[in-house]
Design a protein around this motif. Structure first.
Motif: not given
Length: 158
Positions: A145-152
């Motif tokens: 649901g996102g490009p990284g660990a936290r970003a959506k």
């Protein structure tokens, strides 16, 4: 020294010359450096290269920090060989730096005296705790649901 017996085909480990040595590791992220410290004449090598020629040159002072803090005098009686693998350039430098610091503390504790070991440890700890204690931070894994660990992913309304 290892003595080989040709006829029977086995090796006998004998202590013909007891060498005072310690083996200590330093870690940063995925980089691991193993320092082998023994009595000698002040030689410090990293992967077979003298410590003064470490690359990248911009991080050379970071590797030399333990030597500069404690003085050449404390390193005169020991030879340090460091093997380093894994991680990136910066993580390797920090792992080497930690291995070098920890190996000198361990050597002084085992073969010199407790007061000089405590003195060395205090100098290093007051300057930077990461010289003796490993940093537990690791890269956080990416989630769906996102490009990284936290970003959506950005929401689209049209």
């Amino acid at each position: 020294a290892v003595v080989s017996t040709q006829s029977t085909g086995y090796f006998i480990q004998t202590n013909l010359s007891m060498v005072q040595s310690v083996q200590v590791f330093g870690r940063k992220k995925t980089a691991t450096a193993v320092a082998y410290t023994k009595e000698g004449n002040g030689m410090i090598k990293v992967n077979g290269v003298p410590i003064d020629l470490i690359q990248p040159a911009t991080l050379r002072y970071k590797v030399l920090e333990p030597v500069l803090l404690l003085g050449k005098r404390r390193f005169e009686g020991v030879d340090v060989r460091i093997r380093c693998r894994g991680g990136g350039a910066t993580a390797r430098v920090y792992a080497i730096r930690q291995a070098l610091s920890k190996s000198l503390v361990a050597y002084y504790q085992k073969f010199v005296d407790e007061t000089s070991k405590k003195e060395i440890k205090d100098i290093l700890m007051n300057y930077d705790k990461s010289m003796l204690v490993a940093d537990p931070r690791r890269c956080e894994p990416k989630k769906f649901g996102g490009p990284g660990a936290r970003a959506k992913y950005q929401k689209s309304y049209r």
